[in-house]
Structure formats: structure tokens, C-alpha cells
Design a protein around this motif. Structure first.
Motif, PDB file in Angstrom:
ATOM      1  N   GLY A 154       0.787  -1.223   0.000  1.00 19.63           N
ATOM      2  CA  GLY A 154       0.000   0.000   0.000  1.00 19.63           C
ATOM      3  C   GLY A 154       0.821   1.277   0.000  1.00 19.63           C
ATOM      4  O   GLY A 154       0.264   2.368   0.168  1.00 19.63           O
ATOM      5  N   GLY A 155       2.134   1.151  -0.190  1.00 20.12           N
ATOM      6  CA  GLY A 155       2.979   2.333  -0.274  1.00 20.12           C
ATOM      7  C   GLY A 155       2.640   3.183  -1.484  1.00 20.12           C
ATOM      8  O   GLY A 155       2.053   2.711  -2.471  1.00 20.12           O
ATOM      9  N   ALA A 156       3.046   4.458  -1.421  1.00 26.47           N
ATOM     10  CA  ALA A 156       2.654   5.423  -2.450  1.00 26.47           C
ATOM     11  C   ALA A 156       3.595   5.473  -3.635  1.00 26.47           C
ATOM     12  O   ALA A 156       3.246   6.021  -4.684  1.00 26.47           O
ATOM     13  CB  ALA A 156       2.551   6.820  -1.837  1.00 26.47           C
ATOM     14  N   GLY A 157       4.815   4.929  -3.493  1.00 28.59           N
ATOM     15  CA  GLY A 157       5.758   5.017  -4.593  1.00 28.59           C
ATOM     16  C   GLY A 157       7.172   4.811  -4.121  1.00 28.59           C
ATOM     17  O   GLY A 157       7.423   4.124  -3.125  1.00 28.59           O
ATOM     18  N   ALA A 158       8.111   5.432  -4.844  1.00 25.01           N
ATOM     19  CA  ALA A 158       9.530   5.228  -4.562  1.00 25.01           C
ATOM     20  C   ALA A 158      10.327   6.472  -4.886  1.00 25.01           C
ATOM     21  O   ALA A 158       9.975   7.239  -5.792  1.00 25.01           O
ATOM     22  CB  ALA A 158      10.064   4.044  -5.374  1.00 25.01           C
ATOM     23  N   ILE A 159      11.395   6.669  -4.125  1.00 27.18           N
ATOM     24  CA  ILE A 159      12.454   7.620  -4.462  1.00 27.18           C
ATOM     25  C   ILE A 159      13.689   6.769  -4.661  1.00 27.18           C
ATOM     26  O   ILE A 159      14.272   6.273  -3.696  1.00 27.18           O
ATOM     27  CB  ILE A 159      12.678   8.662  -3.357  1.00 27.18           C
ATOM     28  CG1 ILE A 159      11.397   9.471  -3.122  1.00 27.18           C
ATOM     29  CG2 ILE A 159      13.838   9.590  -3.723  1.00 27.18           C
ATOM     30  CD1 ILE A 159      11.489  10.427  -1.932  1.00 27.18           C
ATOM     31  N   ALA A 160      14.068   6.548  -5.920  1.00 34.44           N
ATOM     32  CA  ALA A 160      15.020   5.490  -6.229  1.00 34.44           C
ATOM     33  C   ALA A 160      16.219   5.997  -7.013  1.00 34.44           C
ATOM     34  O   ALA A 160      16.070   6.711  -8.008  1.00 34.44           O
ATOM     35  CB  ALA A 160      14.327   4.379  -7.025  1.00 34.44           C
ATOM     36  N   ALA A 161      17.401   5.574  -6.579  1.00 37.96           N
ATOM     37  CA  ALA A 161      18.624   5.877  -7.314  1.00 37.96           C
ATOM     38  C   ALA A 161      18.672   5.135  -8.638  1.00 37.96           C
ATOM     39  O   ALA A 161      19.143   5.663  -9.651  1.00 37.96           O
ATOM     40  CB  ALA A 161      19.840   5.517  -6.459  1.00 37.96           C
ATOM     41  N   LEU A 189       1.963  -1.304 -10.185  1.00 37.55           N
ATOM     42  CA  LEU A 189       1.762  -1.554  -8.762  1.00 37.55           C
ATOM     43  C   LEU A 189       0.714  -0.612  -8.180  1.00 37.55           C
ATOM     44  O   LEU A 189      -0.113  -1.024  -7.350  1.00 37.55           O
ATOM     45  CB  LEU A 189       3.094  -1.402  -8.021  1.00 37.55           C
ATOM     46  CG  LEU A 189       4.122  -2.502  -8.288  1.00 37.55           C
ATOM     47  CD1 LEU A 189       5.492  -2.091  -7.762  1.00 37.55           C
ATOM     48  CD2 LEU A 189       3.685  -3.817  -7.654  1.00 37.55           C
ATOM     49  N   ALA A 190       0.723   0.639  -8.613  1.00 39.22           N
ATOM     50  CA  ALA A 190      -0.268   1.595  -8.115  1.00 39.22           C
ATOM     51  C   ALA A 190      -1.682   1.192  -8.520  1.00 39.22           C
ATOM     52  O   ALA A 190      -2.642   1.462  -7.793  1.00 39.22           O
ATOM     53  CB  ALA A 190       0.048   2.994  -8.639  1.00 39.22           C
ATOM     54  N   ASP A 191      -1.798   0.523  -9.653  1.00 44.08           N
ATOM     55  CA  ASP A 191      -3.101   0.042 -10.122  1.00 44.08           C
ATOM     56  C   ASP A 191      -3.433  -1.342  -9.581  1.00 44.08           C
ATOM     57  O   ASP A 191      -4.450  -1.937  -9.984  1.00 44.08           O
ATOM     58  CB  ASP A 191      -3.120  -0.005 -11.654  1.00 44.08           C
ATOM     59  CG  ASP A 191      -3.121   1.384 -12.277  1.00 44.08           C
ATOM     60  OD1 ASP A 191      -3.481   2.350 -11.580  1.00 44.08           O
ATOM     61  OD2 ASP A 191      -2.750   1.507 -13.457  1.00 44.08           O
TER      62      ASP A 191
END
Length: 297
Positions: A204-211, A227-229
Motif C-alpha cells: 500500500g505504499g505510495a511510490g519510490a524515491i530510487a537511485a 503496482l499503483a493500479d
């Protein structure tokens, strides 16, 4: 752009790139940084986070950090930019937050104070004072293996009551805490551990801040959208294809492997500021081979 207002809540969901900072002959290479930002903007990313650990911010002075921010803002093609900040002197941190807030940024990514290892009460004071000083939304950066201090679940939930704290970049390594913050619902949870993108978003996380998004950004964007869908069956093969890349990019200290791959593609010099070092020759060769296979898929 995610902004704080009296009538709406900022939305930081999606796929954000933790940007590297290119160097050339010891100086920030603003031409390469601008080109990198423009390329990623065209690949569907949500926004950018300069001057985090991936951006070697600890090796940049304040003037260099502001110059990096201005370059990214100019090249972002209207996409939101969240500026990273850290430290351990509260007076300097609040003054810096006020100064950064003068730029047209979407928010601040604020790490716990490193080295001093404060109590949970001290963490509440730290984040609260910085959020009070800022005029833009704040994301809490929970990364105990860099700061030396763990932000407890109850502390995060207490910080969620602050009107300017809206999310967390989660590198805490405690899925029970992650689940509790997601379940609480007041803070958007964005994973900062690239290998946890699938798991955190499936929870249920909202997203990522990814290198990792500095390379193959389109594939990461597609993964996060699936994943959001809640299209887990479609997301799974996308994630399985990216996992070897994520593992290899963090086989040696970040951002050495990333810069090696970006340099191989001609986007920048393979240059870091000491004590950060270039990726080993063996890892570079494996990354280049893997990158070629991913590019053919």
C-alpha cells in the motif's frame, strides 16, 4: 506540482529519481546534470530529488548545492523537485530550510540528524523545527544506517500530526513499522530502498524515491504504475527483470556503480568526490553486459 495549501493535500505518489551529481575535473558538471534531468523528464518520472546521498550532497558546499538545485529546476520541464537536506546543527538546518524554501521546490527531504544520535524527543524537536521553518512540504527521511539513529514508529506517527509533514522516504528496514505508517494513512510512504519497491507498494505504499531510476527509468515508471493500479501479476515480471540491475547497482557503494553505467553511455564522466570511489572494473563490466540485455528486452 505537490504544494502545501489550505484546501488540498500534496500528493507525492509515483516514481521519483534520486539524482546523481555529475562531476568533471572536480567541479559539478552542470551540462551533464541538465542533460540527465531532461532525459529523465522525458521518460515519465514523477519528479526529482537532488542532493541526497546518491547526489553526494555531503561532498557539496552550500553554494554548490544551490547551483545543483537551480540546474535541476531549470531542466525539469515543470516536473516537481524535492530538495534533500541533512545535518546535525538545528540552527543551521532551520536557516537552510528557510533559504531552500525560497526556491520553487515541491518539498524538502529531511534526514534525521547524523552523528549525534538524539532521543526520540530530540527527533521530534528536529523535524518539528525544520517543518516550522519551511514554507514547503516536508518528507521525513528514515535511514538509520546512515544517520545512526532509528525513528520509532510512534515518533513517525506523532510527526504525521504536523501540518507540513506529508510523507516518508522509508529506508528504515522495519516492515512492521512501514505497515503501521501505511495503515495510519496520514503519511505517504515512498520506499527509498530500491529492492523494496515491489514489496512496499504491494503493501500500500505510495511510490519510490530510487537511485536506480537514473537508468532504465521508463521500466521503473511502468513498474510503479502497474503496482499503483494493483496489477501485481503484470508488475511481477517487470520487477523480476529489474531485480538483477538493482542488486548490481548496490553491490558497491552508491553512486559508484550508477556513475560507471551512466559514463559508459556517454552521459557524464565516471568521477566521484573522495572518499567515494569509482566502481571496480569487474562490476563495471557486469553492469554494462546486464544493461545491454535489458535494453534489448
Amino acid at each position: 506540482m505537490p504544494r502545501l495549501s489550505r484546501t488540498s493535500t500534496p500528493d507525492f505518489s509515483g516514481f521519483w529519481v534520486a539524482l546523481v551529481t555529475p562531476f568533471r575535473d572536480g567541479a559539478v558538471d552542470h551540462v551533464a546534470l541538465s542533460s540527465l534531468t531532461r532525459r529523465l523528464a522525458g521518460e515519465g518520472v514523477t519528479g526529482f530529488v537532488p542532493c541526497g546521498s546518491t547526489g553526494e550532497a555531503a561532498a557539496l558546499d552550500e553554494a554548490e548545492q544551490l547551483a545543483v538545485l537551480d540546474t535541476v529546476l531549470a531542466a525539469a520541464d515543470g516536473l516537481p523537485v524535492v530538495m534533500g537536506m541533512s545535518g546535525y546543527h538545528l540552527g543551521k538546518a532551520t536557516a537552510w530550510a528557510r533559504k531552500l524554501s525560497e526556491r520553487p521546490i515541491a518539498g524538502l527531504l529531511v534526514a534525521a540528524p547524523h552523528y549525534v544520535r538524539p532521543s526520540q524527543a530530540g527527533l521530534l524537536e528536529w523535524f518539528g523545527a525544520i517543518a516550522d521553518a519551511s514554507t514547503v512540504p516536508v518528507l521525513v527521511y528514515d535511514i538509520p544506517y546512515r544517520t545512526g539513529v532509528t525513528i520509532a514508529r510512534d515518533t513517525l506517527l506523532a510527526l504525521a500530526a504536523h501540518p507540513r509533514i506529508h510523507g516518508i522516504k522509508d529506508c528504515g528496514g522495519d516492515m512492521a513499522k512501514t505497515r503501521a505508517v501505511i495503515a495510519d494513512g496520514r503519511l505517504q510512504v515512498l520506499t527509498g530502498e530500491d529492492h523494496q519497491i515491489f514489496g512496499t507498494m504491494a503493501e500500500g505504499g505510495a511510490g519510490a524515491i530510487a537511485a536506480s531510476g537514473n537508468v532504465h527509468a521508463r521500466r521503473f515508471v511502468q513498474l510503479v504504475r502497474l503496482l499503483a493500479d494493483n496489477r501485481l501479476a503484470e508488475a511481477r515480471p517487470e520487477w523480476q527483470a529489474l531485480q538483477p540491475l538493482v542488486e548490481m547497482l548496490f553491490a558497491e557503494p552508491n553512486p559508484g556503480p550508477l556513475k560507471a553505467l551512466l559514463a559508459h553511455g556517454g552521459e557524464m564522466q565516471d568521477e566521484l568526490r573522495s572518499p567515494m570511489t569509482r566502481a571496480s572494473d569487474g562490476l563495471r563490466e557486469r553492469l554494462v553486459a546486464l544493461d545491454a540485455r535489458l535494453s534489448r528486452r
